[in-house]
Design an enzyme around this catalytic site. Structure first.
Site, short mmCIF file in Angstrom:
data_model
loop_
_atom_site.label_atom_id
_atom_site.label_comp_id
_atom_site.label_asym_id
_atom_site.label_seq_id
_atom_site.Cartn_x
_atom_site.Cartn_y
_atom_site.Cartn_z
N ASP A 6 0.86 -1.19 0.00
CA ASP A 6 0.00 0.00 0.00
C ASP A 6 0.89 1.23 0.00
OD1 ASP A 6 -2.71 1.20 0.20
OD2 ASP A 6 -1.93 2.00 2.07
N SER A 7 0.29 2.37 -0.30
CA SER A 7 1.05 3.62 -0.27
C SER A 7 1.46 3.98 1.17
CB SER A 7 0.22 4.76 -0.88
OG SER A 7 -0.99 4.90 -0.16
N CYS A 69 -3.55 -1.09 -2.28
CA CYS A 69 -3.80 0.32 -2.59
C CYS A 69 -4.70 0.44 -3.82
CB CYS A 69 -2.47 1.01 -2.85
SG CYS A 69 -2.62 2.75 -3.20
N ASN A 70 -5.83 1.09 -3.64
CA ASN A 70 -6.76 1.28 -4.76
C ASN A 70 -6.11 2.08 -5.88
OD1 ASN A 70 -9.82 0.58 -3.77
ND2 ASN A 70 -8.47 1.12 -2.09
N THR A 71 -5.36 3.11 -5.49
CA THR A 71 -4.77 3.98 -6.50
C THR A 71 -3.81 3.19 -7.38
OG1 THR A 71 -4.94 5.77 -4.87
CG2 THR A 71 -3.55 6.19 -6.79
N GLU A 152 -4.81 10.00 8.43
CA GLU A 152 -3.41 9.89 8.87
C GLU A 152 -3.14 10.72 10.11
OE1 GLU A 152 -0.67 10.37 5.57
OE2 GLU A 152 -1.75 8.71 4.64
N CYS A 182 -10.73 3.55 -1.15
CA CYS A 182 -9.40 3.93 -0.67
C CYS A 182 -9.18 3.21 0.65
CB CYS A 182 -9.32 5.45 -0.49
SG CYS A 182 -7.83 6.00 0.35
N HIS A 184 -7.79 4.00 3.28
CA HIS A 184 -7.91 4.78 4.52
C HIS A 184 -9.36 4.88 5.01
CE1 HIS A 184 -3.87 6.05 3.60
NE2 HIS A 184 -3.82 6.76 4.72
N1 DGL Z 1 -3.81 3.84 -0.21
C1 DGL Z 1 -4.41 4.75 -1.15
C2 DGL Z 1 -5.60 4.09 -1.85
O1 DGL Z 1 -6.12 3.06 -1.42
C3 DGL Z 1 -4.85 6.06 -0.55
C4 DGL Z 1 -3.86 6.94 0.10
C5 DGL Z 1 -2.92 7.70 -0.81
O2 DGL Z 1 -3.33 8.67 -1.47
O3 DGL Z 1 -1.76 7.31 -0.84
O4 DGL Z 1 -6.04 4.59 -2.84
#
Ligand code: DGL
Length: 282
Positions: A6-7, A69-71, A152, A182, A184
């Protein structure tokens, strides 16, 4: 060993579901917290960071990686799969968008709202995946760039969170379900539920991701070696704050958080302590 990428901390909410579903497995989590958030970054930068993370996890001995991570799943998954885990290899990379889309479709609603980062929204991936399963579902999207930083900070239960959620959800007012797109956002699920119309479902895909992985492992016996319920955690940022914040996402204390640093375009274990700050007085 299963890698989870994940990010930052957010994917620990996915790891939580994975550990609950697959308690005997070994997991190696990599949170790129030193370079998060990813959500407003360019696709090229995300691709570059994702390549480094995936290479690190495979070098550590993972045979399967879940891109939590979705992104990254929206922007880079296909590229990562082609480059590092072609169909005939002994490595696999799976993302979260298909399980999440399946969950949205299974909700049986007419209009689904996707709350996600700016890059996830601009990728259009969720709309594509949902329409592959059911082209009649209306998909609305809303980028919510403030929500990940609010989580965060640990401000989920604040008026700041409430105000931001209200503003973002105003654009998804006609939706019958809201998909948390996301990692988070599960920490904001209660606050989001309070801001939607009665009867609107708030969908956290983490458990569906875990269910789909369990199915996949059953269909591919021996692909991931049996584990001993170990979890290791790597991060590229400050390990102390990662352990502190991460526990909220994982729902349990983290094991010792190891640090990785970028060195010549690769994420490598941080062996040397940082040089002391300040100047030498001669
Ligand atoms: N982990 C990222 C997601 O699931 C979101 C947080 C980020 O912007 O890094 O999209």
């Amino acid at each position: 060993m299963i890698g989870v990428y994940d990010s930052g901390f957010g994917g620990l909410s996915v790891l939580r579901a994975l550990r609950a579903k697959l308690p005997d497995m070994d997991f190696l989590y990599l949170g790129d917290s030193g370079r998060a958030p990813y959500g407003g970054r360019s696709a090229d930068t995300i691709l570059d960071f994702a390549e480094q993370a995936v290479e690190r996890l495979f070098e550590e001995g993972c045979t399967l990686i879940i891109v939590a991570c979705n992104t990254v799943s929206c922007v880079a998954l296909r590229h990562l799969q082609r480059r590092y885990a072609p169909a005939n290899s002994k490595l696999r990379i799976l993302g979260v968008t298909i399980p999440a889309a399946e969950m949205a479709v299974a909700a049986g609603v007419r209009t689904v709202g996707i709350l996600a980062t700016a890059r996830t929204v601009s990728s259009g991936t969720y709309t594509t995946e949902i329409h592959k399963l059911n082209p009649d579902i209306q998909v609305r999207q809303r980028a919510a760039p403030l929500l990940a930083p609010i989580v965060e900070e640990g401000w989920e239960h604040s008026t700041i969170a409430q105000g931001a959620i209200r503003r973002y959800l105003a654009d998804l007012a006609e939706c019958d379900a809201i998909l948390l797109g996301c990692t988070h956002y599960p920490l904001l699920a209660r606050e989001i539920q309070q801001e939607v119309r009665p009867g609107v479902r708030v969908l956290d895909p983490s458990e569906t991701v875990a269910d789909r992985l369990a199915d996949w492992l059953e269909r591919h016996p021996g692909f991931v070696a049996d584990g001993t319920s170990q979890t290791r955690v790597l991060c590229s940022g400050d390990p102390t704050s990662f352990a502190e914040h991460g526990a909220r996402f994982l729902g349990a204390p983290l094991p010792l958080v190891e640090t990785v640093v970028e060195h010549h375009g690769r994420l490598v274990p941080a062996i040397d302590p940082r040089p002391p700050a300040g100047q030498i007085v001669r």
